[in-house]
Design a protein around this motif. Structure first.
Motif, mmCIF file in Angstrom:
data_model
loop_
_atom_site.group_PDB
_atom_site.id
_atom_site.type_symbol
_atom_site.label_atom_id
_atom_site.label_comp_id
_atom_site.label_asym_id
_atom_site.label_seq_id
_atom_site.Cartn_x
_atom_site.Cartn_y
_atom_site.Cartn_z
ATOM 1 N N VAL A 18 0.843 -1.194 0.000
ATOM 2 C CA VAL A 18 0.000 0.000 0.000
ATOM 3 C C VAL A 18 0.880 1.247 0.000
ATOM 4 C CG1 VAL A 18 -1.676 1.339 1.334
ATOM 5 C CG2 VAL A 18 -1.981 -1.121 1.067
ATOM 6 N N SER A 19 1.904 1.234 0.815
ATOM 7 C CA SER A 19 2.814 2.381 0.887
ATOM 8 C C SER A 19 3.504 2.623 -0.454
ATOM 9 C CB SER A 19 3.856 2.137 1.989
ATOM 10 O OG SER A 19 4.749 3.203 2.068
ATOM 11 N N ARG A 20 3.940 1.544 -1.095
ATOM 12 C CA ARG A 20 4.597 1.661 -2.401
ATOM 13 C C ARG A 20 3.627 2.215 -3.450
ATOM 14 N NH1 ARG A 20 7.019 -2.916 -2.289
ATOM 15 N NH2 ARG A 20 5.313 -4.140 -3.130
ATOM 16 N N ALA A 21 2.387 1.749 -3.418
ATOM 17 C CA ALA A 21 1.383 2.240 -4.366
ATOM 18 C C ALA A 21 1.106 3.721 -4.137
ATOM 19 C CB ALA A 21 0.096 1.420 -4.241
ATOM 20 N N GLN A 22 1.022 4.146 -2.867
ATOM 21 C CA GLN A 22 0.805 5.556 -2.568
ATOM 22 C C GLN A 22 1.937 6.410 -3.118
ATOM 23 O OE1 GLN A 22 0.333 5.107 1.746
ATOM 24 N NE2 GLN A 22 -1.582 6.240 1.539
ATOM 25 N N GLN A 23 3.157 5.983 -2.889
ATOM 26 C CA GLN A 23 4.323 6.732 -3.345
ATOM 27 C C GLN A 23 4.368 6.792 -4.867
ATOM 28 O OE1 GLN A 23 6.414 8.392 -1.369
ATOM 29 N NE2 GLN A 23 7.473 9.184 -3.142
ATOM 30 N N THR A 24 4.108 5.676 -5.512
ATOM 31 C CA THR A 24 4.120 5.621 -6.970
ATOM 32 C C THR A 24 3.088 6.566 -7.566
ATOM 33 O OG1 THR A 24 4.866 3.313 -6.930
ATOM 34 C CG2 THR A 24 3.846 4.085 -8.962
ATOM 35 N N LEU A 25 1.897 6.540 -7.016
ATOM 36 C CA LEU A 25 0.828 7.387 -7.531
ATOM 37 C C LEU A 25 1.100 8.860 -7.250
ATOM 38 C CD1 LEU A 25 -1.779 7.156 -9.083
ATOM 39 C CD2 LEU A 25 -2.988 6.973 -6.922
ATOM 40 N N ALA A 26 1.708 9.156 -6.111
ATOM 41 C CA ALA A 26 2.035 10.544 -5.781
ATOM 42 C C ALA A 26 3.077 11.109 -6.745
ATOM 43 C CB ALA A 26 2.534 10.639 -4.346
ATOM 44 N N GLU A 27 3.976 10.259 -7.220
ATOM 45 C CA GLU A 27 5.049 10.698 -8.110
ATOM 46 C C GLU A 27 4.622 10.753 -9.572
ATOM 47 O OE1 GLU A 27 8.199 7.939 -7.353
ATOM 48 O OE2 GLU A 27 8.632 8.796 -5.381
ATOM 49 N N ASP A 28 3.646 9.933 -9.973
ATOM 50 C CA ASP A 28 3.330 9.814 -11.389
ATOM 51 C C ASP A 28 1.872 9.388 -11.574
ATOM 52 O OD1 ASP A 28 3.579 9.602 -14.139
ATOM 53 O OD2 ASP A 28 4.531 7.636 -14.065
ATOM 54 N N ALA A 29 1.001 10.365 -11.780
ATOM 55 C CA ALA A 29 -0.438 10.086 -11.899
ATOM 56 C C ALA A 29 -0.841 9.923 -13.357
ATOM 57 C CB ALA A 29 -1.246 11.193 -11.240
ATOM 58 N N ARG A 30 -0.454 8.797 -13.950
ATOM 59 C CA ARG A 30 -0.856 8.462 -15.320
ATOM 60 C C ARG A 30 -1.799 7.272 -15.266
ATOM 61 N NH1 ARG A 30 3.424 6.305 -18.198
ATOM 62 N NH2 ARG A 30 4.422 5.848 -16.230
ATOM 63 N N PRO A 31 -2.556 7.031 -16.339
ATOM 64 C CA PRO A 31 -3.470 5.878 -16.333
ATOM 65 C C PRO A 31 -2.760 4.556 -16.015
ATOM 66 C CG PRO A 31 -3.961 7.293 -18.204
ATOM 67 C CD PRO A 31 -2.708 7.840 -17.559
ATOM 68 N N GLU A 32 -1.550 4.388 -16.527
ATOM 69 C CA GLU A 32 -0.812 3.149 -16.268
ATOM 70 C C GLU A 32 -0.490 3.018 -14.781
ATOM 71 O OE1 GLU A 32 0.372 5.540 -18.455
ATOM 72 O OE2 GLU A 32 -0.369 4.638 -20.291
ATOM 73 N N THR A 33 -0.201 4.148 -14.148
ATOM 74 C CA THR A 33 0.119 4.135 -12.726
ATOM 75 C C THR A 33 -1.113 3.794 -11.904
ATOM 76 O OG1 THR A 33 1.741 5.867 -13.165
ATOM 77 C CG2 THR A 33 1.196 5.458 -10.883
ATOM 78 N N VAL A 34 -2.262 4.342 -12.291
ATOM 79 C CA VAL A 34 -3.508 4.023 -11.602
ATOM 80 C C VAL A 34 -3.775 2.523 -11.709
ATOM 81 C CG1 VAL A 34 -6.010 4.367 -11.582
ATOM 82 C CG2 VAL A 34 -4.485 6.326 -11.912
ATOM 83 N N ASP A 35 -3.607 1.970 -12.908
ATOM 84 C CA ASP A 35 -3.799 0.528 -13.098
ATOM 85 C C ASP A 35 -2.838 -0.276 -12.224
ATOM 86 O OD1 ASP A 35 -5.797 1.018 -14.934
ATOM 87 O OD2 ASP A 35 -4.507 0.716 -16.686
ATOM 88 N N GLN A 36 -1.598 0.178 -12.141
ATOM 89 C CA GLN A 36 -0.589 -0.499 -11.319
ATOM 90 C C GLN A 36 -0.999 -0.467 -9.842
ATOM 91 O OE1 GLN A 36 3.314 1.215 -11.745
ATOM 92 N NE2 GLN A 36 4.162 0.033 -10.058
ATOM 93 N N CYS A 37 -1.521 0.659 -9.384
ATOM 94 C CA CYS A 37 -1.949 0.782 -7.993
ATOM 95 C C CYS A 37 -3.152 -0.097 -7.696
ATOM 96 C CB CYS A 37 -2.240 2.241 -7.651
ATOM 97 S SG CYS A 37 -0.752 3.250 -7.599
#
Length: 116
Positions: A18-37
């Motif tokens: 969850v923490s990794r997903a939060q950090q990833t999304l905070a750094e890069d809010a693209r559709p691919e990132t949303v799917d990854q989260c």
């Protein structure tokens, strides 16, 4: 039944995802990132699925409360990023709105080439 150590390990692994997903999304809010989260959250659910309250100790409950709070924040981040992506699409491809307020998108050029 899982041991208390296995439960704690599953909870810590879920918390890290969850923490990794939060950090990833905070750094890069693209559709691919949303799917990854969203995929990360599915993995969190898999980690926690099947755990029973009988196998938890106080430490595991504390970790679960932290996961719950983090997932709520991540859910808001995903919702915000999804709206941001839809806004980008509307701005890039939009031609207006329907009478019901839904966006009207331009069809890709390949579709308009074969119109009769």
């Amino acid at each position: 039944m899982r041991t208390t150590q296995n439960v704690a390990e599953s909870c810590l692994a879920a918390e890290a995802k969850v923490s990794r997903a939060q950090q990833t999304l905070a750094e890069d809010a693209r559709p691919e990132t949303v799917d990854q989260c969203v995929a990360e959250l599915a993995e969190v659910a898999d980690l926690l699925r099947g755990l029973t309250k009988d196998s938890f100790d106080a430490d595991a409950f504390a970790i679960l409360r932290g996961i719950h709070n983090s997932v709520q924040r991540l859910s808001l981040q995903i919702e915000h990023a999804s709206r941001l992506c839809r806004g980008w699409i509307q701005r890039r491809l939009g031609t207006g709105y329907t009478a019901q307020g839904a966006p009207v998108l331009m069809p890709p050029e390949s579709e308009t080439l074969f119109e009769a």
